[in-house]
Each structure stands twice: as structure tokens, then as C-alpha cells.
Design a protein around this motif. Structure first.
Motif, short mmCIF file in Angstrom:
data_model
loop_
_atom_site.label_atom_id
_atom_site.label_comp_id
_atom_site.label_asym_id
_atom_site.label_seq_id
_atom_site.Cartn_x
_atom_site.Cartn_y
_atom_site.Cartn_z
N LEU A 92 0.96 -1.27 0.25
CA LEU A 92 -0.02 0.07 0.04
C LEU A 92 0.92 1.26 -0.14
O LEU A 92 2.00 1.58 0.83
N GLN A 93 0.63 2.30 -1.11
CA GLN A 93 1.23 3.38 -0.93
C GLN A 93 0.36 4.45 -0.08
O GLN A 93 -0.62 4.82 -0.34
N SER A 94 0.89 4.75 1.05
CA SER A 94 0.07 5.40 1.89
C SER A 94 1.28 5.95 3.07
O SER A 94 1.93 5.28 3.70
N ASP A 96 -0.62 7.40 6.04
CA ASP A 96 -1.81 7.66 6.89
C ASP A 96 -1.52 7.06 8.11
O ASP A 96 -1.41 6.03 8.26
N PRO A 97 -1.39 7.90 9.21
CA PRO A 97 -0.94 6.96 10.35
C PRO A 97 -2.04 6.22 10.98
O PRO A 97 -1.86 5.26 11.80
N LYS A 98 -3.08 6.28 10.60
CA LYS A 98 -4.25 5.54 10.86
C LYS A 98 -4.54 4.22 10.42
O LYS A 98 -5.23 3.15 10.57
N LEU A 99 -3.71 3.85 9.34
CA LEU A 99 -3.48 2.59 8.61
C LEU A 99 -2.81 1.46 9.30
O LEU A 99 -1.72 1.57 9.56
N ASN A 100 -3.82 0.47 10.05
CA ASN A 100 -3.32 -0.60 10.93
C ASN A 100 -3.18 -1.81 9.90
O ASN A 100 -4.23 -2.59 9.68
N VAL A 128 1.46 -7.83 4.48
CA VAL A 128 0.94 -6.44 4.04
C VAL A 128 2.20 -5.37 4.33
O VAL A 128 2.47 -5.34 5.64
N LYS A 129 2.28 -4.74 3.49
CA LYS A 129 3.35 -3.57 3.80
C LYS A 129 3.02 -2.33 3.10
O LYS A 129 2.44 -2.25 2.20
N LEU A 130 3.75 -1.26 3.79
CA LEU A 130 3.63 0.23 3.45
C LEU A 130 4.76 0.79 2.77
O LEU A 130 5.81 0.21 3.20
N VAL A 131 4.50 1.50 1.80
CA VAL A 131 5.68 2.30 1.12
C VAL A 131 5.25 3.62 1.11
O VAL A 131 4.21 3.99 0.81
#
Length: 131
Positions: A92-94, A96-100, A128-131
Motif C-alpha cells: 500500500l502506498q500510504s 496515513d498513520p491510521k492505517l493498521n 501487507v506492507k507500506l511504502v
């Protein structure tokens, strides 16, 4: 809820799947190696389910993202021929600190129609990972 599609292929021609106003072409044994094979079409349904649910859960969990990408791989057992394991990486490209991501992954596992169907027939593992 019920679903309906129509698929057609000739003995020596590639096939196509008709879904509403969409047509998806796939390769057969005698067909084109450039087209997706049936196993890849199957993996595509899993990926589409995940991405649809990311959009759905972004509203429910109140997070924003710019883009989601899922890469899916599968291991095929030869005898009997079947998918033995499916592995995914959801990125996920995000910012957003609310993304759990842990909660998102649990929701994807619990409420995904295709995910749950696949999980009853083979091992499903993913990240699931953030970038």
C-alpha cells in the motif's frame, strides 16, 4: 448472492470469459503462450478480491491510500494436480498513520469471499506492507 459467467474455447483456439460487459481472454494448451493460463486467471480473481476489499476497508477503517498492489504466486502440486500454496504481498502506498496493516490483514482474511474459498483448499500466506 449468486454469480454468473460464461467461458468459451475451441479445441484448437484460445478461450474467453464473458463477465457482464467484460471479456477476458485466456490461453489453452493449443493456444497462445502470451495469454494468461487458467491458473493465472484463478490467481487474478484472488488478487481482485483483495484489492476490492482494501478499498472497502479503507472506508470502514478510516484510512487513506494512494495505490494498492498485490503480487500473488502459487505452488502447484503435480499429483494430483492442484494449487498447494498461495502466497501474496500486498503493498500500500500510504502515509496515513491510521492505517493498521495488521488489522487490515485480519479483515482481508476474515471477509474476503475469494480469499476464504481459496483458504479452504490450500495454504494461503501473505504480508501487507507500506511504502
Amino acid at each position: 448472492m449468486n454469480y454468473n459467467i460464461t467461458a468459451t474455447a475451441g479445441k484448437e483456439t484460445n478461450g474467453h470469459i464473458d463477465i457482464r460487459e467484460t471479456q477476458i481472454h485466456f490461453g489453452t494448451e493449443a493456444g497462445s503462450p502470451q495469454l494468461a493460463n487458467p491458473a493465472e486467471v484463478f490467481l487474478s480473481a484472488f488478487a481482485a478480491c483483495m484489492l476490492k476489499n482494501v478499498a472497502r476497508f479503507s472506508d470502514m477503517m478510516h484510512f487513506n491510500y494512494d495505490q494498492a498492489t498485490v503480487e500473488v504466486t502459487a505452488t502447484r502440486e503435480e499429483k494430483p494436480p492442484r494449487i498447494e500454496q498461495l502466497t501474496y504481498t500486498l503493498t500500500l502506498q500510504s502515509n496515513d498513520p491510521k492505517l493498521n496493516t495488521d488489522l487490515l490483514k485480519k479483515n482481508l482474511q476474515k471477509f474476503g469471499t475469494i480469499y476464504n474459498t481459496v483458504a479452504k483448499s490450500c495454504r494461503v500466506e501473505g504480508t501487507v506492507k507500506l511504502v
